[in-house]
Scaffold this motif. Structure first.
Motif, PDB file in Angstrom:
ATOM      1  N   TYR A   8      50.469  57.783  19.944  1.00  0.00           N
ATOM      2  CA  TYR A   8      49.461  56.280  19.657  1.00  0.00           C
ATOM      3  C   TYR A   8      50.286  55.482  18.671  1.00  0.00           C
ATOM      4  O   TYR A   8      50.148  54.237  18.850  1.00  0.00           O
ATOM      5  CB  TYR A   8      48.141  56.996  19.125  1.00  0.00           C
ATOM      6  CG  TYR A   8      47.191  57.676  19.818  1.00  0.00           C
ATOM      7  CD1 TYR A   8      47.349  57.646  21.313  1.00  0.00           C
ATOM      8  CD2 TYR A   8      46.438  58.522  19.365  1.00  0.00           C
ATOM      9  CE1 TYR A   8      46.699  58.553  22.232  1.00  0.00           C
ATOM     10  CE2 TYR A   8      45.415  59.233  20.366  1.00  0.00           C
ATOM     11  CZ  TYR A   8      45.622  59.263  21.527  1.00  0.00           C
ATOM     12  OH  TYR A   8      44.949  59.892  22.346  1.00  0.00           O
ATOM     13  N   PHE A   9      50.986  56.128  17.600  1.00  0.00           N
ATOM     14  CA  PHE A   9      51.726  55.373  16.639  1.00  0.00           C
ATOM     15  C   PHE A   9      52.729  54.374  17.551  1.00  0.00           C
ATOM     16  O   PHE A   9      52.776  53.192  17.222  1.00  0.00           O
ATOM     17  CB  PHE A   9      52.550  56.423  15.685  1.00  0.00           C
ATOM     18  CG  PHE A   9      53.533  55.539  15.003  1.00  0.00           C
ATOM     19  CD1 PHE A   9      53.426  54.492  14.014  1.00  0.00           C
ATOM     20  CD2 PHE A   9      54.917  55.704  15.404  1.00  0.00           C
ATOM     21  CE1 PHE A   9      54.191  53.983  13.301  1.00  0.00           C
ATOM     22  CE2 PHE A   9      55.753  55.260  14.783  1.00  0.00           C
ATOM     23  CZ  PHE A   9      55.625  54.223  13.569  1.00  0.00           C
ATOM     24  N   GLU A  59      58.029  49.227   6.008  1.00  0.00           N
ATOM     25  CA  GLU A  59      59.291  50.022   6.246  1.00  0.00           C
ATOM     26  C   GLU A  59      59.295  51.454   6.554  1.00  0.00           C
ATOM     27  O   GLU A  59      60.018  51.968   7.239  1.00  0.00           O
ATOM     28  CB  GLU A  59      59.986  49.717   4.618  1.00  0.00           C
ATOM     29  CG  GLU A  59      61.342  50.499   4.604  1.00  0.00           C
ATOM     30  CD  GLU A  59      61.995  50.136   3.219  1.00  0.00           C
ATOM     31  OE1 GLU A  59      62.947  50.852   3.140  1.00  0.00           O
ATOM     32  OE2 GLU A  59      61.475  49.402   2.503  1.00  0.00           O
ATOM     33  N   ASP A  60      58.189  51.978   6.091  1.00  0.00           N
ATOM     34  CA  ASP A  60      58.054  53.474   6.402  1.00  0.00           C
ATOM     35  C   ASP A  60      57.712  53.486   7.975  1.00  0.00           C
ATOM     36  O   ASP A  60      58.096  54.375   8.800  1.00  0.00           O
ATOM     37  CB  ASP A  60      56.729  54.089   5.678  1.00  0.00           C
ATOM     38  CG  ASP A  60      57.204  54.547   4.229  1.00  0.00           C
ATOM     39  OD1 ASP A  60      58.244  54.804   4.103  1.00  0.00           O
ATOM     40  OD2 ASP A  60      56.533  54.214   3.351  1.00  0.00           O
ATOM     41  N   GLY A  61      56.914  52.671   8.449  1.00  0.00           N
ATOM     42  CA  GLY A  61      56.746  52.585   9.962  1.00  0.00           C
ATOM     43  C   GLY A  61      57.892  52.297  10.533  1.00  0.00           C
ATOM     44  O   GLY A  61      58.065  53.006  11.723  1.00  0.00           O
ATOM     45  N   GLY A  66      61.786  55.614  14.744  1.00  0.00           N
ATOM     46  CA  GLY A  66      62.850  56.138  15.488  1.00  0.00           C
ATOM     47  C   GLY A  66      62.883  57.653  15.377  1.00  0.00           C
ATOM     48  O   GLY A  66      63.149  58.190  16.474  1.00  0.00           O
ATOM     49  N   HIS A  67      62.312  58.214  14.409  1.00  0.00           N
ATOM     50  CA  HIS A  67      61.881  59.763  14.618  1.00  0.00           C
ATOM     51  C   HIS A  67      61.126  60.010  15.661  1.00  0.00           C
ATOM     52  O   HIS A  67      61.254  60.958  16.441  1.00  0.00           O
ATOM     53  CB  HIS A  67      61.239  60.086  13.184  1.00  0.00           C
ATOM     54  CG  HIS A  67      62.398  60.082  11.985  1.00  0.00           C
ATOM     55  ND1 HIS A  67      63.648  60.699  12.118  1.00  0.00           N
ATOM     56  CD2 HIS A  67      62.384  59.744  11.085  1.00  0.00           C
ATOM     57  CE1 HIS A  67      64.276  60.789  11.043  1.00  0.00           C
ATOM     58  NE2 HIS A  67      63.423  60.003  10.285  1.00  0.00           N
ATOM     59  N   LEU A  72      59.445  62.472  20.636  1.00  0.00           N
ATOM     60  CA  LEU A  72      58.550  62.266  22.115  1.00  0.00           C
ATOM     61  C   LEU A  72      59.547  62.555  23.263  1.00  0.00           C
ATOM     62  O   LEU A  72      59.017  63.230  24.334  1.00  0.00           O
ATOM     63  CB  LEU A  72      58.162  60.940  22.322  1.00  0.00           C
ATOM     64  CG  LEU A  72      56.841  60.871  21.166  1.00  0.00           C
ATOM     65  CD1 LEU A  72      56.141  59.244  21.212  1.00  0.00           C
ATOM     66  CD2 LEU A  72      55.539  61.706  21.418  1.00  0.00           C
ATOM     67  N   GLY A  73      60.831  62.084  23.063  1.00  0.00           N
ATOM     68  CA  GLY A  73      61.784  62.347  24.190  1.00  0.00           C
ATOM     69  C   GLY A  73      62.034  63.722  24.624  1.00  0.00           C
ATOM     70  O   GLY A  73      62.159  64.399  25.470  1.00  0.00           O
ATOM     71  N   GLN A  74      62.242  64.580  23.025  1.00  0.00           N
ATOM     72  CA  GLN A  74      62.425  65.994  23.234  1.00  0.00           C
ATOM     73  C   GLN A  74      61.321  66.617  23.911  1.00  0.00           C
ATOM     74  O   GLN A  74      61.456  67.658  24.746  1.00  0.00           O
ATOM     75  CB  GLN A  74      62.892  66.576  21.997  1.00  0.00           C
ATOM     76  CG  GLN A  74      64.294  65.784  21.433  1.00  0.00           C
ATOM     77  CD  GLN A  74      64.306  66.193  19.924  1.00  0.00           C
ATOM     78  OE1 GLN A  74      63.513  66.885  18.925  1.00  0.00           O
ATOM     79  NE2 GLN A  74      65.550  65.881  19.331  1.00  0.00           N
TER      80      GLN A  74
END
Length: 291
Positions: A8-9, A59-61, A66-67, A72-74
């Motif tokens: 969702y993020f 900035e935290d978003g 990236g993380h 999600l890819g993994q």
């Protein structure tokens, strides 16, 4: 941390809007907003600044995005590693030239998405195949024809060409005109005999096969070319399209197939996709005898 919250993020980040992300994720907007708040509470940060129209990542978003994409890819790779292999579905599709890269790519992408395991092979329309995307004139005996596109040919001119000032191109404008001949081309087959009858001789600068090369030469200012009125060409700034004052410079494109093979197969899926592109109902069932 729930993997759904990360999905969702990412959706909110990429859409720039909670409402747009809720539509993409098929989840109610309050539920999605609650998930984002829960994620912020777990991380003890603010991920988005709420604006009157949409959201902006903090900035935290930006750092979390990236993380989240990597995680999600993994996760998707992990799921795929445990997925049962699907049976290969081999399908040979014959294509004539100059169909339009963008619209054909979109059609074939949808075809592949609806058939996991599809192994698609694109071949020349006169080769053995399961179906063909052609003009009605190329129909074989026993084939059915599902219309897809109705193209009108226009004259593509280099940007800044004097004829670009005209709203319509007339036959007399082809006299001495630097022109790229493309073969095969339905429009050229209809236009050339009329030019001969009226004694009009264009200046043929090249004789090529693909529309992409023709457009490249037009963009480079070498000459003009007859091209179908693809929607994406209307957006280009390096060339100008103008209609031609002669009737019949058009073509119909559709799916040719054997009705015996159409039921319960990959062909049935492709046929449904092509029906969504269909031109008026009166033209939707052509056979070789009707063409």
């Amino acid at each position: 941390m729930d993997i759904r919250h990360l999905k969702y993020f990412v959706a909110v980040y990429e859409q720039g809007s909670v409402s747009a992300a809720s539509r993409q994720c098929f989840v109610a907007q309050p539920s999605l907003s609650a998930a984002i708040r829960q994620l912020e509470q777990q991380l003890n940060v603010t991920l988005f600044l709420r604006q009157p129209k949409g959201v902006t990542p903090t900035e935290d978003g930006e750092r979390l995005y990236g993380h989240a994409c990597r995680l999600l890819g993994q996760f998707q790779a992990l799921q795929r590693s445990f997925t049962e292999p699907v049976d290969k579905i081999r399908f040979r599709l014959g294509l004539i030239r100059a169909l339009g890269v963008e619209r054909m790519s979109d059609l074939l992408r949808q075809f592949s998405l609806q058939l996991p395991g599809l192994e698609l092979q694109l071949v020349e329309p006169d080769e053995p195949c399961d179906a063909r995307i052609i003009s009605p004139e190329l129909l074989k005996s026993g084939e059915q024809f599902q219309p897809m596109y109705h193209d009108h040919f226009q004259l593509a001119l280099p940007a800044g060409h004097p004829l670009a000032l005209k709203q319509q191109i007339h036959l007399q404008d082809f006299s001495g005109l630097a022109l790229i001949k493309r073969t095969p081309c339905e429009a050229w087959q209809k236009l050339y005999p009329e030019l001969v009858r009226q004694g009009i001789k264009p200046d043929i600068r090249a004789d090529i096969h693909t529309i992409e090369y023709a457009l490249g030469l037009v963009s480079a200012g070498v000459a003009c070319a007859l091209v179908p009125d693809f929607e994406q060409l209307q957006q280009r700034q390096d060339l100008v399209l103008r209609p031609i004052a002669i009737t019949g410079l058009e073509r119909r494109i559709g799916l040719a197939y054997s009705p015996v093979q159409a039921s319960g197969s990959a062909l049935e899926t492709l046929l449904r996709l092509c029906q969504k592109l269909a031109i008026p109902l009166a033209d939707q069932t052509l056979s070789q005898n009707e063409a």
